[in-house]
Design an enzyme around this catalytic site. Structure first.
Site, PDB file in Angstrom:
ATOM      1  N   HIS A  32      15.088  10.299 -45.996  1.00 26.31           N
ATOM      2  CA  HIS A  32      14.483  11.452 -45.321  1.00 26.31           C
ATOM      3  C   HIS A  32      15.539  12.314 -44.630  1.00 26.31           C
ATOM      4  CE1 HIS A  32      13.594   9.092 -41.306  1.00 26.31           C
ATOM      5  NE2 HIS A  32      14.815   9.566 -41.307  1.00 26.31           N
TER       6      HIS A  32
ATOM      7  N   ASN B 168      15.501   5.700 -46.064  1.00 25.90           N
ATOM      8  CA  ASN B 168      14.625   6.045 -47.190  1.00 25.90           C
ATOM      9  C   ASN B 168      14.923   7.441 -47.734  1.00 25.90           C
ATOM     10  OD1 ASN B 168      13.647   7.695 -45.208  1.00 25.90           O
ATOM     11  ND2 ASN B 168      11.557   6.899 -45.222  1.00 25.90           N
TER      12      ASN B 168
ATOM     13  N   GLU C 283       9.539  13.050 -45.028  1.00 24.96           N
ATOM     14  CA  GLU C 283       9.510  11.705 -45.590  1.00 24.96           C
ATOM     15  C   GLU C 283       9.340  11.734 -47.112  1.00 24.96           C
ATOM     16  OE1 GLU C 283      10.591   9.431 -43.710  1.00 24.96           O
ATOM     17  OE2 GLU C 283       9.092   8.596 -42.365  1.00 24.96           O
TER      18      GLU C 283
ATOM     19  N   ASP D 276      13.103  17.777 -35.159  1.00 24.89           N
ATOM     20  CA  ASP D 276      11.838  17.059 -35.104  1.00 24.89           C
ATOM     21  C   ASP D 276      11.593  16.439 -33.729  1.00 24.89           C
ATOM     22  OD1 ASP D 276      13.826  15.112 -35.263  1.00 24.89           O
ATOM     23  OD2 ASP D 276      13.327  14.535 -37.310  1.00 24.89           O
TER      24      ASP D 276
HETATM   25  P1  PGA Z   1      20.027   7.322 -37.483  1.00 20.94           P
HETATM   26  O1  PGA Z   1      18.827   8.156 -38.117  1.00 20.94           O
HETATM   27  O2  PGA Z   1      21.110   8.306 -37.241  1.00 20.94           O
HETATM   28  O3  PGA Z   1      19.469   6.775 -36.224  1.00 20.94           O
HETATM   29  O4  PGA Z   1      20.405   6.298 -38.482  1.00 20.94           O
HETATM   30  C1  PGA Z   1      19.081   9.073 -39.115  1.00 20.94           C
HETATM   31  C2  PGA Z   1      17.780   9.624 -39.610  1.00 20.94           C
HETATM   32  O5  PGA Z   1      16.769   8.895 -39.591  1.00 20.94           O
HETATM   33  O6  PGA Z   1      17.755  10.782 -40.038  1.00 20.94           O
END
Ligand code: PGA
Length: 250
Positions: free
Chosen positions: A143, A141, A148, A73
């Protein structure tokens, strides 16, 4: 939806450093065993130590010249050179230190006039490069990539409005909450689910709720990572903090 056949593996390590070493060894194996492997890469805090470990492997002789990478992404509206763009992240943490060829690196571009064309362009790239190994983090959350919660599972690359939770969580990388982009371009779930192998890394008790729902709840759109339950070769790589906090029955 019902839970899938449970071939999902869970590996819990005392701390994230050992967990990352385990993940890195799997990446190395794929890089060495496959002819022209395609790795699909994640950004964020979780995989940064993995890239550091792979850079170290490279210093000790592991070559990435045959490797193609696709990324999950990118933010919409940030130029590639922006300090918080995922293009920049990948350069800083990984690509500048290894011998990968620039023309084998693919990251969606969120800084174009026609985002729909960019989604289609990226899907064509993904069709040409089926994923051998998918690296994932997980959002608080639930994702994966920027798929999302709450909307239907989307198979193809799409533009997504980031949830408030994601924006708040990612504010730690920006000067202020207002600076966090509100949209992103993300790989859909189909290429992820068609990957030969998936590693999801989650460290720290703040990820416990998401990991718990992903592993032990039903497959549901409110927890995009729960779809991994129906993938035939996925490993959750966890530290004890997250495993204890989500009371995994191991
Ligand atoms: P993070 O993000 O590794 O910065 O916790 C993980 C994600 O949002 O997929």
């Amino acid at each position: 939806m019902k839970k899938g056949v449970n071939s999902l593996k869970i590996r819990v390590f005392t701390d994230s450093r050992i967990a990352v070493a385990y993940a890195a060894a799997i990446v190395e194996h794929v890089v060495e065993a496959e002819h022209h492997p395609t790795l699909s890469l994640a950004t964020g805090e979780t995989p940064s130590a993995l890239y550091a470990q792979l850079v170290e492997f490279h210093r000790r002789g592991l070559s990435f010249t045959d490797v193609t990478t696709v990324n999950l992404d990118e933010y919409v509206g940030l130029p590639k050179t922006h300090a918080q763009s995922y293009h920049q992240y990948m350069q800083e943490h990984f690509f500048q230190w290894i011998d990968i060829s620039k023309d084998r690196i693919f990251i969606p571009n969120g800084y174009v006039n026609n985002l729909q064309n960019e989604c289609e362009r990226y899907d064509r790239i993904l069709q040409q490069h089926p994923i051998d190994l998918q690296i994932l983090g997980i959002g608080i959350n639930g994702h994966i990539g920027f798929n999302e919660p709450g909307t239907a599972f989307k198979p193809t690359t799409h533009i997504v409005g980031l949830s408030e939770e994601t924006i708040r969580s990612n504010a730690r990388f920006f000067n202020s909450l207002n600076d966090v982009p509100k949209q992103a371009i993300t790989m859909g779930l189909q290429p992820i689910m068609q990957s030969k192998q998936i590693l999801l890394m989650a460290f720290g008790e703040q990820k416990a709720q998401a990991v718990h729902l992903a592993l032990e709840g039903d497959v549901q759109t409110h927890v995009p990572a729960s779809i991994l339950q129906i993938h035939p070769n996925v490993t959750f790589i966890l530290d004890e903090a997250v495993a204890k906090a989500c009371k995994l029955n191991l």
